[in-house]
Design a protein around this motif. Structure first.
Motif, PDB file in Angstrom:
ATOM      1  N   ILE A  29      43.395  40.225  36.214  1.00 40.31           N
ATOM      2  CA  ILE A  29      42.212  41.131  36.471  1.00 40.31           C
ATOM      3  C   ILE A  29      41.803  41.891  35.014  1.00 40.31           C
ATOM      4  O   ILE A  29      40.588  42.088  34.823  1.00 40.31           O
ATOM      5  CB  ILE A  29      42.578  42.221  37.641  1.00 40.31           C
ATOM      6  N   GLU A  30      42.826  42.219  34.508  1.00 36.37           N
ATOM      7  CA  GLU A  30      42.697  42.845  32.852  1.00 36.37           C
ATOM      8  C   GLU A  30      41.882  41.895  31.969  1.00 36.37           C
ATOM      9  O   GLU A  30      40.853  42.228  31.388  1.00 36.37           O
ATOM     10  CB  GLU A  30      43.872  43.046  32.254  1.00 36.37           C
ATOM     11  N   GLU A  31      42.378  40.655  31.922  1.00 39.53           N
ATOM     12  CA  GLU A  31      41.623  39.366  31.219  1.00 39.53           C
ATOM     13  C   GLU A  31      40.236  39.285  31.642  1.00 39.53           C
ATOM     14  O   GLU A  31      39.287  39.292  31.078  1.00 39.53           O
ATOM     15  CB  GLU A  31      42.433  38.119  31.227  1.00 39.53           C
ATOM     16  N   TYR A  32      39.951  39.290  33.007  1.00 40.28           N
ATOM     17  CA  TYR A  32      38.798  39.074  33.447  1.00 40.28           C
ATOM     18  C   TYR A  32      37.591  40.106  33.389  1.00 40.28           C
ATOM     19  O   TYR A  32      36.556  39.902  32.802  1.00 40.28           O
ATOM     20  CB  TYR A  32      38.703  38.822  35.201  1.00 40.28           C
ATOM     21  N   PHE A  33      37.948  41.410  33.292  1.00 43.50           N
ATOM     22  CA  PHE A  33      37.304  42.533  32.779  1.00 43.50           C
ATOM     23  C   PHE A  33      37.389  42.901  31.431  1.00 43.50           C
ATOM     24  O   PHE A  33      36.321  44.005  31.009  1.00 43.50           O
ATOM     25  CB  PHE A  33      37.704  43.738  33.715  1.00 43.50           C
ATOM     26  N   LYS A  34      38.030  42.135  30.622  1.00 44.73           N
ATOM     27  CA  LYS A  34      38.321  42.718  29.133  1.00 44.73           C
ATOM     28  C   LYS A  34      36.614  42.689  28.546  1.00 44.73           C
ATOM     29  O   LYS A  34      36.911  43.532  27.701  1.00 44.73           O
ATOM     30  CB  LYS A  34      38.937  41.476  28.330  1.00 44.73           C
ATOM     31  N   LYS A  35      35.856  41.709  28.850  1.00 45.27           N
ATOM     32  CA  LYS A  35      34.500  41.965  28.062  1.00 45.27           C
ATOM     33  C   LYS A  35      33.445  42.523  28.959  1.00 45.27           C
ATOM     34  O   LYS A  35      32.048  42.243  28.600  1.00 45.27           O
ATOM     35  CB  LYS A  35      34.190  40.483  27.693  1.00 45.27           C
ATOM     36  N   ASP A  36      33.793  43.007  30.139  1.00 47.16           N
ATOM     37  CA  ASP A  36      32.680  43.286  31.000  1.00 47.16           C
ATOM     38  C   ASP A  36      32.133  44.778  30.481  1.00 47.16           C
ATOM     39  O   ASP A  36      32.753  45.196  29.836  1.00 47.16           O
ATOM     40  CB  ASP A  36      33.576  43.671  32.380  1.00 47.16           C
ATOM     41  N   LYS A  37      30.694  44.900  30.740  1.00 40.52           N
ATOM     42  CA  LYS A  37      30.221  45.860  30.216  1.00 40.52           C
ATOM     43  C   LYS A  37      30.241  47.256  31.195  1.00 40.52           C
ATOM     44  O   LYS A  37      29.896  48.290  30.721  1.00 40.52           O
ATOM     45  CB  LYS A  37      28.610  45.659  29.743  1.00 40.52           C
ATOM     46  N   GLN A  38      30.390  46.987  32.282  1.00 36.95           N
ATOM     47  CA  GLN A  38      30.518  48.030  33.424  1.00 36.95           C
ATOM     48  C   GLN A  38      31.967  48.467  33.623  1.00 36.95           C
ATOM     49  O   GLN A  38      32.148  49.849  33.832  1.00 36.95           O
ATOM     50  CB  GLN A  38      29.896  47.576  34.383  1.00 36.95           C
ATOM     51  N   ILE A  39      32.901  47.680  33.603  1.00 34.84           N
ATOM     52  CA  ILE A  39      34.175  48.260  34.210  1.00 34.84           C
ATOM     53  C   ILE A  39      35.440  48.033  33.036  1.00 34.84           C
ATOM     54  O   ILE A  39      35.558  46.757  32.449  1.00 34.84           O
ATOM     55  CB  ILE A  39      34.761  47.270  35.588  1.00 34.84           C
ATOM     56  N   ASP A  40      36.211  48.750  33.055  1.00 42.23           N
ATOM     57  CA  ASP A  40      37.512  48.684  32.047  1.00 42.23           C
ATOM     58  C   ASP A  40      38.807  49.350  32.772  1.00 42.23           C
ATOM     59  O   ASP A  40      38.852  50.346  33.168  1.00 42.23           O
ATOM     60  CB  ASP A  40      37.136  49.630  30.960  1.00 42.23           C
ATOM     61  N   PRO A  79      43.669  36.970  49.280  1.00 31.81           N
ATOM     62  CA  PRO A  79      43.150  36.798  47.958  1.00 31.81           C
ATOM     63  C   PRO A  79      41.752  36.900  47.881  1.00 31.81           C
ATOM     64  O   PRO A  79      41.044  36.796  48.903  1.00 31.81           O
ATOM     65  CB  PRO A  79      43.547  35.377  47.645  1.00 31.81           C
ATOM     66  N   TYR A  80      41.140  37.377  46.864  1.00 27.33           N
ATOM     67  CA  TYR A  80      39.680  37.548  46.724  1.00 27.33           C
ATOM     68  C   TYR A  80      38.906  36.806  45.691  1.00 27.33           C
ATOM     69  O   TYR A  80      39.875  36.732  44.289  1.00 27.33           O
ATOM     70  CB  TYR A  80      39.253  38.896  46.704  1.00 27.33           C
ATOM     71  N   GLU A  81      37.660  36.572  45.402  1.00 23.59           N
ATOM     72  CA  GLU A  81      37.295  36.204  44.032  1.00 23.59           C
ATOM     73  C   GLU A  81      36.852  37.259  43.228  1.00 23.59           C
ATOM     74  O   GLU A  81      36.177  38.334  43.596  1.00 23.59           O
ATOM     75  CB  GLU A  81      35.914  35.462  44.404  1.00 23.59           C
ATOM     76  N   LEU A  82      37.239  37.347  41.955  1.00 24.15           N
ATOM     77  CA  LEU A  82      36.903  38.200  40.940  1.00 24.15           C
ATOM     78  C   LEU A  82      35.497  38.532  40.878  1.00 24.15           C
ATOM     79  O   LEU A  82      35.378  39.745  40.833  1.00 24.15           O
ATOM     80  CB  LEU A  82      37.518  38.103  39.728  1.00 24.15           C
ATOM     81  N   SER A  83      34.583  37.787  41.016  1.00 19.53           N
ATOM     82  CA  SER A  83      33.277  37.868  40.748  1.00 19.53           C
ATOM     83  C   SER A  83      32.692  38.778  41.867  1.00 19.53           C
ATOM     84  O   SER A  83      31.799  39.371  41.746  1.00 19.53           O
ATOM     85  CB  SER A  83      32.433  36.539  40.613  1.00 19.53           C
TER      86      SER A  83
END
Length: 113
Positions: free
Chosen positions: A19-30, A109-113
């Motif tokens: 999850i950290e990796e998925y949101f690493k470049k996200d513009k809204q979530i950190d 489990p859930y889809e990260l998107s």
């Protein structure tokens, strides 16, 4: 626009990393803080309240579980948005969790998107 800062409390270190990796470049979530059990989670919740906006909380963890975290937040009058994530799908538990003012419940489990 400021990013939403997330404290993630989950004993599954692989999931936390994913999850950290998925949101690493996200513009809204950190993902700004992490804990791997409820005991260290409640310490972070209380002592770093200005460092996060939302808590992503697992229910089943070692030392202290997610219900303990929710109970302690209520006792200590800590009002933060909470998203509960768990693979434990029991209507009674979901009903009890709702009584703590949890904002959202998501089944693993859930889809990260």
């Amino acid at each position: 626009m400021n990013k939403i800062r997330v404290l993630m409390i989950d004993d599954n270190k692989n999931l936390v990393s994913m999850i950290e990796e998925y949101f690493k470049k996200d513009k809204q979530i950190d993902i700004v803080l992490t804990a791997y059990d409820g005991e260290s989670g409640i310490d972070i919740i209380e002592n770093k309240q200005d460092k996060y906006d939302v808590i992503l909380l697992d229910l089943i963890m070692p030392k202290r579980d997610g219900m303990f975290v929710l109970e302690e937040m209520k006792k200590r009058n800590i009002d933060k948005k909470v998203v509960v994530q768990t693979s434990y799908n029991n209507p009674d538990v979901i009903s009890e969790i709702s009584s703590y003012g949890v904002n959202y419940f998501i089944l693993k489990p859930y889809e990260l998107s």
